[in-house]
Design a protein around this motif. Structure first.
Motif, short mmCIF file in Angstrom:
data_model
loop_
_atom_site.label_atom_id
_atom_site.label_comp_id
_atom_site.label_asym_id
_atom_site.label_seq_id
_atom_site.Cartn_x
_atom_site.Cartn_y
_atom_site.Cartn_z
N PRO A 55 0.84 -1.20 0.00
CA PRO A 55 0.00 0.00 0.00
C PRO A 55 0.88 1.26 0.00
O PRO A 55 1.89 1.31 0.69
CB PRO A 55 -0.76 -0.11 1.33
N ILE A 56 0.48 2.23 -0.81
CA ILE A 56 1.26 3.47 -0.91
C ILE A 56 1.00 4.30 0.35
O ILE A 56 -0.15 4.61 0.67
CB ILE A 56 0.84 4.29 -2.14
N PRO A 57 2.03 4.70 1.09
CA PRO A 57 1.81 5.49 2.30
C PRO A 57 1.25 6.88 1.97
O PRO A 57 1.45 7.39 0.86
CB PRO A 57 3.20 5.60 2.93
N ASP A 58 0.55 7.50 2.91
CA ASP A 58 -0.02 8.83 2.69
C ASP A 58 1.05 9.91 2.66
O ASP A 58 0.94 10.90 1.94
CB ASP A 58 -1.01 9.17 3.81
N ASN B 204 7.41 22.60 3.25
CA ASN B 204 6.91 23.28 2.07
C ASN B 204 6.68 22.37 0.87
O ASN B 204 6.15 22.79 -0.15
CB ASN B 204 7.83 24.46 1.68
N TYR B 205 7.07 21.09 0.97
CA TYR B 205 6.89 20.23 -0.18
C TYR B 205 5.44 19.78 -0.30
O TYR B 205 4.86 19.20 0.61
CB TYR B 205 7.82 19.01 -0.10
N LYS B 206 4.83 20.05 -1.47
CA LYS B 206 3.40 19.80 -1.63
C LYS B 206 3.12 18.47 -2.33
O LYS B 206 1.98 18.03 -2.40
CB LYS B 206 2.76 20.93 -2.46
N GLY B 207 4.16 17.87 -2.90
CA GLY B 207 3.94 16.68 -3.70
C GLY B 207 3.49 15.47 -2.88
O GLY B 207 3.61 15.45 -1.65
N ARG B 208 2.95 14.46 -3.59
CA ARG B 208 2.57 13.20 -2.96
C ARG B 208 3.73 12.22 -3.07
O ARG B 208 4.71 12.48 -3.77
CB ARG B 208 1.33 12.62 -3.67
N VAL B 209 3.55 11.08 -2.43
CA VAL B 209 4.62 10.09 -2.39
C VAL B 209 5.14 9.73 -3.78
O VAL B 209 6.34 9.64 -4.02
CB VAL B 209 4.12 8.82 -1.67
N LEU B 210 4.20 9.55 -4.73
CA LEU B 210 4.63 9.12 -6.06
C LEU B 210 5.11 10.27 -6.95
O LEU B 210 5.49 10.06 -8.09
CB LEU B 210 3.52 8.32 -6.75
N ASP B 211 5.07 11.49 -6.42
CA ASP B 211 5.61 12.63 -7.18
C ASP B 211 7.10 12.84 -6.90
O ASP B 211 7.78 13.55 -7.64
CB ASP B 211 4.89 13.94 -6.78
N VAL B 212 7.57 12.27 -5.80
CA VAL B 212 8.91 12.61 -5.34
C VAL B 212 9.98 12.29 -6.38
O VAL B 212 10.86 13.10 -6.67
CB VAL B 212 9.24 11.89 -4.01
N ARG B 213 9.85 11.11 -6.99
CA ARG B 213 10.90 10.68 -7.92
C ARG B 213 11.08 11.69 -9.05
O ARG B 213 12.19 12.13 -9.35
CB ARG B 213 10.54 9.30 -8.47
N ARG B 214 9.95 12.10 -9.65
CA ARG B 214 10.02 13.06 -10.75
C ARG B 214 10.53 14.42 -10.25
O ARG B 214 11.35 15.07 -10.90
CB ARG B 214 8.61 13.20 -11.38
N ASP B 215 10.07 14.82 -9.09
CA ASP B 215 10.49 16.12 -8.57
C ASP B 215 11.98 16.14 -8.23
O ASP B 215 12.65 17.16 -8.41
CB ASP B 215 9.66 16.50 -7.34
#
Ligand code: FES
Ligand code: FES
Ligand SMILES: [Fe+2]
Lengths: 450, 101
Positions: free
Chosen positions: A243-246, A265-276
């Motif tokens: 399960p993807i953590p919140d 200040n980071y607004k991204g979700r867990v699965l956004d981190v890699r791209r960011d």
């Protein structure tokens, strides 16, 4: 990148029975047919940077001197005096103009030539200096590493490594500096530890911390001619089977912070981190002193591992490079030496100064890769540290959590090889890299390459 | 306390051999700091000053024992004993090495 692991369909089947891990006879066959025929990583070029520099590559029962002569050429010789066979150098590295044999004092230049024999007149049959110079072996340099080969007829290093060369070059391993140099004496066969790095099947079981940094289930494996393999693993993400953590896992914050991605200040979700992370590294690379020009976006966030036949593993990230190497024991197939060289890219001060974006918080220790927790900053060469696996198990030494976890387990696998209750390994598709590797071991042992 | 005074300043990375009353001393300058150790290898007693200095490490020119010149610590090779290290101070244009008697 995120396609499922390739199946083992194309990899020939090899029966992996216990004898190849425990039989002294098999060990002797390896010595003749494998070690004497392949290119081996002897050490890092950094250790022979200036004329006179040398290091000793112990490869039991052989020992090899790699040195840079006064004319700048790099040479490799067997570490054995041509008088009566004494070991010439007993030290593991240094800088010398000549080597004096500790036994009767024969003196060799650092290009291997015999230069002085005490009381030469005692040799009434003469001293043919050329024939009695140190015995050379083949040597080549690539990727910041010095490679040696005992076989005059083997292909060149370029041919031996094949496509791997071009794949690794954008990481510029030759520009990285040594920050750690360790050897752990393991109680397992040299292949048992290598196999462990040929599959990710064990990761969920013994490396729970990886779930919150890597996505092993979507890794991609590739199999190369010559027995080499590679695996690509997405980083700065989480295990997609769970399960993807919140929230972004705490394990990622330390690295993200060095890229200015703060928890508040980071607004991204867990699965956004890699791209960011990829975008941030592109944007901030020069101001951190890192030149990422030759790397793809995925290479900025992910981890790639090459298993180079027969005994070396190269783990690459843009800022860090690991060389893991197993070396056989001279007499006991149940023992080996497990080396780790950690290198890091030192931030380029010039690049930092020339960039318009200033990113002041970080100075020269931008910790943007997964394992950069060494004390050394790469300005002085670390001393070699050698210890027993007991020291890891007792928690007195560490080769990083992940490697320690592997070491805890591996000696028990070796014990299992001695059991009457074990016949052969039963591998799955994710273990196709192990299969591929052993099929090439077989080719060498059977001397059949077609 | 017996001491040796040296009026010659060294360049970065340079080392010199000193001898006073049978005492052999190796003086080096590394990273702007001066370090002094015994100049005699603890293995077979040759002069270390003929060896090559890399960073803070000198390799004995005979059989390759290595010593850290900042501490005298033996780092490997056929030798296993450390060599003496002496404290060094810097006064005006003089370097003062505090040696044992
Ligand atoms: S064995 Fe080296 S000089 Fe005799
Ligand atoms: S005399 Fe120095 S190493 Fe032997
Ligand atoms: Fe592992």
């Amino acid at each position: 990148m995120s396609e499922a692991s390739k199946s083992s369909g194309s990899v020939p089947f090899t029966k992996i029975t216990a004898d190849r891990y425990i039989s002294p006879d098999y060990m002797l066959q390896e010595r003749e047919k494998l070690w004497a025929k392949t290119w081996l990583v002897a050490g890092v070029v950094q250790d022979v940077e200036e004329p006179g520099d040398f290091f000793v590559f112990d490869f039991e029962p052989e020992s090899v001197i790699v040195s840079r002569a006064e004319d700048g050429t790099i040479n490799a010789f067997y570490n054995v005096c041509q008088h009566r066979g004494a070991r010439l150098l007993l030290t593991n590295q240094g800088a010398m103009e000549t080597y004096t044999c500790p036994y009767h004092g024969w003196v060799y230049n650092n290009d291997g030539s015999l230069c002085k024999v005490p009381e030469e007149e005692k040799f009434s049959r003469g001293v043919p200096k050329e024939a009695l110079s140190l015995q050379p072996l083949r040597v080549d340099v690539w990727g910041g590493m010095v490679w040696v080969c005992m076989d005059q007829d083997a292909p060149t290093l370029q041919e031996y490594l094949g496509p791997v060369i071009e794949m690794i070059e954008p990481f510029r391993p030759e520009d990285m500096r040594l920050v750690e140099d360790q050897t752990c004496r393991l109680e397992c066969n040299w292949k048992a530890v290598f196999d462990n790095f040929g599959e990710l099947y064990h990761v969920e079981h013994i490396h729970p911390q990886h779930e919150l940094i890597f996505d092993c289930p979507t890794s991609t494996a590739e199999y190369f001619n010559g027995g080499h393999t590679r695996v690509l693993i997405d980083g700065f993400t989480v295990n997609s089977r769970l399960p993807i953590p919140d929230e972004v896992p705490p394990t990622q914050w330390a690295q993200m912070k060095t890229l200015g991605m703060e928890r508040d200040n980071y607004k991204g979700r867990v699965l956004d981190v890699r791209r960011d992370v990829q975008l941030r590294k592109r944007e901030l690379g020069p101001s951190l002193g890192y030149n990422y020009d030759r790397l793809s976006d995925n290479q900025l966030s992910d981890i790639v591992q090459y298993n180079i036949f027969p005994n070396t593993i190269l783990v690459l990230q843009p800022e860090e490079f690991w060389i893991l190497r197993s070396r056989p024991h001279a007499t006991d197939p149940n023992k080996c030496y497990w080396d780790k060289f950690a290198l890091r890219m030192l931030p380029d001060v010039q690049l930092q100064e020339n960039t318009k974006i200033k990113f002041p918080a970080l100075q020269n220790r931008a910790n943007v890769s997964f394992n950069l927790d060494q004390d050394s900053d790469g300005t002085a060469r670390p001393e070699h540290d050698e210890f027993d696996q007991e020291a890891i198990i007792a928690g007195e030494k560490t080769m990083t959590i992940t490697l320690d976890q592997d070491i805890h387990l591996i000696r028990d696998v070796q014990k299992g090889m001695h059991s009457r209750g074990f016949k052969e390994a039963w591998l799955n598709d994710d273990e196709a890299r192990v299969q591929h590797y052993h099929s090439w071991i077989d080719k060498y042992i059977n001397q059949q390459f077609n | 306390m017996p001491e040796i005074r040296v009026s010659q300043l060294l360049k970065e990375g340079e080392s010199i051999a000193l001898k006073e009353d049978d005492q052999h001393i190796l003086l080096c300058r590394i990273g702007g700091k001066y370090h002094a150790v015994s100049n005699i290898c603890s293995h077979a007693r040759v002069l270390l000053s003929k060896g090559r200095l890399r960073g803070t490490t000198i390799t004995c020119p005979l059989h390759g024992a290595r010593f850290d010149v900042t501490s005298g610590k033996c780092l490997g090779g056929p030798a296993f004993q450390d060599i003496a290290s002496y404290s060094v101070s810097n006064e005006d244009n003089e370097i003062i090495i505090a040696t044992e008697g």
